[in-house]
Design a protein around this motif. Structure first.
Motif, PDB file in Angstrom:
ATOM      1  N   PHE A  18     -14.910   3.000   0.397  1.00  0.00           N
ATOM      2  CA  PHE A  18     -14.964   2.740   1.832  1.00  0.00           C
ATOM      3  C   PHE A  18     -13.583   2.885   2.465  1.00  0.00           C
ATOM      4  CE2 PHE A  18     -14.604  -0.151   5.463  1.00  0.00           C
ATOM      5  CZ  PHE A  18     -15.679   0.254   6.237  1.00  0.00           C
ATOM      6  N   TYR A  19     -12.580   2.182   1.949  1.00  0.00           N
ATOM      7  CA  TYR A  19     -11.259   2.198   2.573  1.00  0.00           C
ATOM      8  C   TYR A  19     -10.506   3.499   2.360  1.00  0.00           C
ATOM      9  CZ  TYR A  19     -11.743  -2.485   4.314  1.00  0.00           C
ATOM     10  OH  TYR A  19     -12.170  -3.579   5.023  1.00  0.00           O
ATOM     11  N   ASP A  20     -10.740   4.197   1.254  1.00  0.00           N
ATOM     12  CA  ASP A  20     -10.144   5.533   1.108  1.00  0.00           C
ATOM     13  C   ASP A  20     -10.587   6.424   2.266  1.00  0.00           C
ATOM     14  OD1 ASP A  20      -8.893   4.887  -1.291  1.00  0.00           O
ATOM     15  OD2 ASP A  20     -10.108   6.239  -2.519  1.00  0.00           O
ATOM     16  N   ALA A  21     -11.877   6.378   2.579  1.00  0.00           N
ATOM     17  CA  ALA A  21     -12.411   7.213   3.656  1.00  0.00           C
ATOM     18  C   ALA A  21     -11.955   6.726   5.029  1.00  0.00           C
ATOM     19  CB  ALA A  21     -13.941   7.244   3.582  1.00  0.00           C
ATOM     20  N   VAL A  22     -12.139   5.453   5.301  1.00  0.00           N
ATOM     21  CA  VAL A  22     -11.844   4.903   6.631  1.00  0.00           C
ATOM     22  C   VAL A  22     -10.349   4.946   6.948  1.00  0.00           C
ATOM     23  CG1 VAL A  22     -11.931   2.796   8.023  1.00  0.00           C
ATOM     24  CG2 VAL A  22     -13.916   3.497   6.701  1.00  0.00           C
ATOM     25  N   LEU A  23      -9.526   4.506   6.005  1.00  0.00           N
ATOM     26  CA  LEU A  23      -8.085   4.523   6.263  1.00  0.00           C
ATOM     27  C   LEU A  23      -7.532   5.939   6.166  1.00  0.00           C
ATOM     28  CD1 LEU A  23      -6.974   1.224   4.514  1.00  0.00           C
ATOM     29  CD2 LEU A  23      -7.603   1.619   6.912  1.00  0.00           C
ATOM     30  N   GLY A  29      -2.906   7.396   2.722  1.00  0.00           N
ATOM     31  CA  GLY A  29      -3.217   8.081   1.477  1.00  0.00           C
ATOM     32  C   GLY A  29      -3.823   7.150   0.450  1.00  0.00           C
ATOM     33  N   GLU A  30      -3.781   7.586  -0.795  1.00  0.00           N
ATOM     34  CA  GLU A  30      -4.299   6.804  -1.910  1.00  0.00           C
ATOM     35  C   GLU A  30      -3.595   5.447  -1.992  1.00  0.00           C
ATOM     36  OE1 GLU A  30      -6.414   6.932  -4.916  1.00  0.00           O
ATOM     37  OE2 GLU A  30      -7.480   8.156  -3.452  1.00  0.00           O
ATOM     38  N   PRO A  31      -4.330   4.400  -2.344  1.00  0.00           N
ATOM     39  CA  PRO A  31      -3.696   3.091  -2.479  1.00  0.00           C
ATOM     40  C   PRO A  31      -2.944   2.973  -3.807  1.00  0.00           C
ATOM     41  CG  PRO A  31      -5.986   2.913  -3.098  1.00  0.00           C
ATOM     42  CD  PRO A  31      -5.772   4.336  -2.588  1.00  0.00           C
ATOM     43  N   TYR A  32      -2.001   2.054  -3.821  1.00  0.00           N
ATOM     44  CA  TYR A  32      -1.367   1.645  -5.073  1.00  0.00           C
ATOM     45  C   TYR A  32      -2.345   0.694  -5.747  1.00  0.00           C
ATOM     46  CZ  TYR A  32       1.612  -1.072  -8.168  1.00  0.00           C
ATOM     47  OH  TYR A  32       2.134  -1.710  -9.260  1.00  0.00           O
ATOM     48  N   HIS A  40      -7.470  -9.677 -12.183  1.00  0.00           N
ATOM     49  CA  HIS A  40      -8.154  -9.185 -10.981  1.00  0.00           C
ATOM     50  C   HIS A  40      -7.435  -7.942 -10.457  1.00  0.00           C
ATOM     51  CE1 HIS A  40      -5.109 -11.729  -9.054  1.00  0.00           C
ATOM     52  NE2 HIS A  40      -5.297 -11.023  -7.957  1.00  0.00           N
ATOM     53  N   ARG A  41      -8.219  -7.076  -9.845  1.00  0.00           N
ATOM     54  CA  ARG A  41      -7.702  -5.794  -9.347  1.00  0.00           C
ATOM     55  C   ARG A  41      -7.435  -5.879  -7.857  1.00  0.00           C
ATOM     56  NH1 ARG A  41     -12.509  -2.204 -11.363  1.00  0.00           N
ATOM     57  NH2 ARG A  41     -13.565  -4.083 -10.698  1.00  0.00           N
ATOM     58  N   ARG A  42      -6.386  -5.146  -7.445  1.00  0.00           N
ATOM     59  CA  ARG A  42      -6.004  -5.103  -6.040  1.00  0.00           C
ATOM     60  C   ARG A  42      -5.647  -3.671  -5.662  1.00  0.00           C
ATOM     61  NH1 ARG A  42      -1.639  -9.951  -6.161  1.00  0.00           N
ATOM     62  NH2 ARG A  42      -0.829  -8.580  -7.767  1.00  0.00           N
ATOM     63  N   LEU A  43      -5.862  -3.369  -4.385  1.00  0.00           N
ATOM     64  CA  LEU A  43      -5.510  -2.062  -3.816  1.00  0.00           C
ATOM     65  C   LEU A  43      -4.549  -2.312  -2.663  1.00  0.00           C
ATOM     66  CD1 LEU A  43      -9.151  -0.670  -3.508  1.00  0.00           C
ATOM     67  CD2 LEU A  43      -7.519  -0.234  -5.380  1.00  0.00           C
TER      68      LEU A  43
END
Length: 133
Positions: A18-23, A29-32, A40-43
């Motif tokens: 969702f956020y790759d497309a919307v942002l 660009g791609e998140p870290y 736990h995972r974070r973007l």
């Protein structure tokens, strides 16, 4: 004033799509990707001096959205507001409130669109319309 904004997600893979497309519609660009010591995972999406983050809750509980809370994304034009909205809906978001469009307020004219992400977080795309003097 702000260093970052972070929202929680119960499905980080879905949130990333969702956020790759919307942002991406705003030029991000791609998140870290970060894996915390707790597992736990974070973007972390970085763009134009700002950081927007998505995380699995570190307390192990379910991610929930803030009632009354809204995260606003600055857009460069009404067309970018519309692209944000349409991309969000195409990627599992839900259009809410009024359709995207011009709103008059004490702050001036704003072109706005509101959506909820797949986890229920309320997002706003906003472009401040400059009036001719």
């Amino acid at each position: 004033m702000f260093s970052h904004v972070m929202v929680g997600s119960n499905d980080i893979v879905r949130a990333k799509r969702f956020y790759d497309a919307v942002l991406g519609a705003l030029g991000a660009g791609e998140p870290y990707h970060d894996l915390a010591a707790t597992g736990h995972r974070r973007l972390f999406y970085r763009h134009d001096g700002n950081t927007f983050c998505v995380t699995e809750p570190i307390d192990g509980g379910a991610a929930t959205f803030a009632n009354g809370g809204t995260i606003g994304f600055k857009c460069n034009s009404p067309a970018q507001v519309q692209a944000f909205h349409d991309t969000a809906v195409a990627h599992g978001g839900t259009s809410i409130e009024q359709p995207p469009g011009l709103r008059e307020s004490d702050l001036g004219a704003l072109y706005l669109a509101y959506v909820r992400d797949p986890d229920g977080n309320k997002l706003c795309a906003v472009h401040r319309v400059k009036r001719e003097a």
